[in-house]
Design a protein around this motif. Sequence first.
Motif, PDB file in Angstrom:
ATOM      1  N   ASN A  80      -4.503 -12.161  -8.542  1.00 55.66           N
ATOM      2  CA  ASN A  80      -3.070 -12.137  -8.853  1.00 55.66           C
ATOM      3  C   ASN A  80      -2.318 -11.200  -7.919  1.00 55.66           C
ATOM      4  N   ARG A  82      -3.326  -8.541  -6.381  1.00 49.40           N
ATOM      5  CA  ARG A  82      -3.729  -7.139  -6.400  1.00 49.40           C
ATOM      6  C   ARG A  82      -5.236  -7.044  -6.178  1.00 49.40           C
ATOM      7  N   LEU A 411      -3.662  -7.334 -18.748  1.00 45.82           N
ATOM      8  CA  LEU A 411      -4.343  -6.558 -17.721  1.00 45.82           C
ATOM      9  C   LEU A 411      -4.758  -7.433 -16.546  1.00 45.82           C
ATOM     10  N   ASP A 412      -5.148  -8.667 -16.826  1.00 46.14           N
ATOM     11  CA  ASP A 412      -5.551  -9.573 -15.760  1.00 46.14           C
ATOM     12  C   ASP A 412      -4.401  -9.834 -14.798  1.00 46.14           C
ATOM     13  N   ARG A 413      -3.178  -9.829 -15.298  1.00 53.31           N
ATOM     14  CA  ARG A 413      -2.029 -10.023 -14.412  1.00 53.31           C
ATOM     15  C   ARG A 413      -1.920  -8.893 -13.395  1.00 53.31           C
ATOM     16  N   ASP A 414      -2.490  -7.745 -13.718  1.00 50.27           N
ATOM     17  CA  ASP A 414      -2.536  -6.619 -12.781  1.00 50.27           C
ATOM     18  C   ASP A 414      -3.850  -6.572 -12.008  1.00 50.27           C
ATOM     19  N   GLN A 453      -5.496   3.240 -12.962  1.00 50.75           N
ATOM     20  CA  GLN A 453      -4.742   1.979 -12.968  1.00 50.75           C
ATOM     21  C   GLN A 453      -4.809   1.327 -14.343  1.00 50.75           C
ATOM     22  N   ALA A 457      -1.564   0.664 -16.715  1.00 53.33           N
ATOM     23  CA  ALA A 457      -1.252  -0.697 -17.167  1.00 53.33           C
ATOM     24  C   ALA A 457      -1.149  -0.761 -18.684  1.00 53.33           C
ATOM     25  N   ARG A 460       2.161   0.579 -19.752  1.00 47.64           N
ATOM     26  CA  ARG A 460       3.243  -0.400 -19.536  1.00 47.64           C
ATOM     27  C   ARG A 460       3.244  -1.444 -20.634  1.00 47.64           C
TER      28      ARG A 460
END
Length: 467
Positions: A80, A82, A411-414, A453, A457, A460
């Motif tokens: 994604n 990253r 979290l997977d989106r990051d 990280q 995350a 957020r």
Amino acid sequence: MTTPDMSWGAHAPGMAPMPGVQAPGTTPPAGTAPSPDLPWAPAVPAVPRQPTGGSAATRSGGFTPEAARQDVPVLQRPVNGRPVVWLDNGATTQKPRQVIETLAAYYATANSNIHRGAHTLAREATEMYEGGRAAVAGFLGAPSPDTIVFTRGTTEAVNLVAQSWGRANLGPGDEILVSTLEHHSNIVPWLMIAKERRARVVPIPLLPDGSIDQDAYADLLSFRTQLVAISHASNVLGTVPPVKEMTALAHRYNAKVLVDGAQAVAHFPVDVQDLDSDFYVFSGHKLYAPTGIGAMYAKPEILAAMPPWQGGGNMIDQVEFDRVTYAPAPHCFEAGTGHISGVVGLKAAIDWLTSFGRDAVAAYETALLGHAQQALAAVPGLTVLGSAPEKIAVLTFTLAGRDPMDVARALDRDGIAVRAGHHCAQPSLRHYGLEAATRASLALYNTAEEVDQLAAALMRIQAQGAG
């Protein structure tokens, strides 16, 4: 073991030489043990014992996570947009290039079935396979390669013990003590054989911190206890039970002990003789090796008395329609063509891990766990399950107002990979009144920056509100 001369064949471009393989036509290495008394049996290498500080090939300069990361190609890919942060090591570990290249070289230069062929490739493949058995024996501190049986993994190994040893030794009224920490793979096979044999599975309870209640365990033991099944490290809580002490107590009642080492072997040194465990099982894919390969250790006298579980080729001596005789252990438990390349890859993974020094890796992971505990403690509404004093770097948690699967997806989106669900350990989660949770599990190639990280995350996600 020293790496023998590999002048027998050129390697494919870019491929690593096959480690630990004797060149055909050369004299067997010094220290090899006699072959089993079978026409197809190979020379069995002597056990290369690994000191707890690492192998003779330990890298100069000591262990660093950066050195490990450089060896693992998948850690270089983006997810994604990253860089991937792989915190799902409890489910499976990523593979170093040494393992990947060894697998490719095996298939490119030495692929053959084993034990039954007279030709060159068969001899080479057999030597690799049995060299892998010796490597596993040394890795576990086992007394002989003949105490090691290859399986598809921990699950098959537990089922093998249940269906072979269990069917031969369990009867009505007998008890199997199973800790509440266990993965389903170390629960369900015992429930199945207990039902068949009219025995009983008795759970060993946990304390609030996720450690095994040792007083309750002592009270549950009796001369009805035939076997105790315990994890060397929990895949959900990270708890490391006092396996050696629990084994000694079980042996006072003449009970056998099976230790599930699936989560332990990648994190700290294991010596099955020091533990005095009767059975020890693990999976290769949690040890930086390929999927579909694992191993079972059993004490020689126990293994010799166990009947075969599956029948077929490779596990027999003589076959008539009215009579079958079997190969000696461990071969009688390896029916059919085994996962030969998996064994080759498993040895490469063991060589890679031990090259860093086991104590150095364990010390680093302990420090990383401490950092992660502090970082996650700062996340509002986050609760980590289990606070046992001895644990591996596993952090299973809940986030107030958030579904664990939604947390994992966010979290997977990051680019951060974690696990969500019941983790195949429902009794452990139900000890805390839960059906699901999110898990971050760390390995030697993870860093403090990756942990930070993860914490950022999660903050957020919480800042977005419960809606």
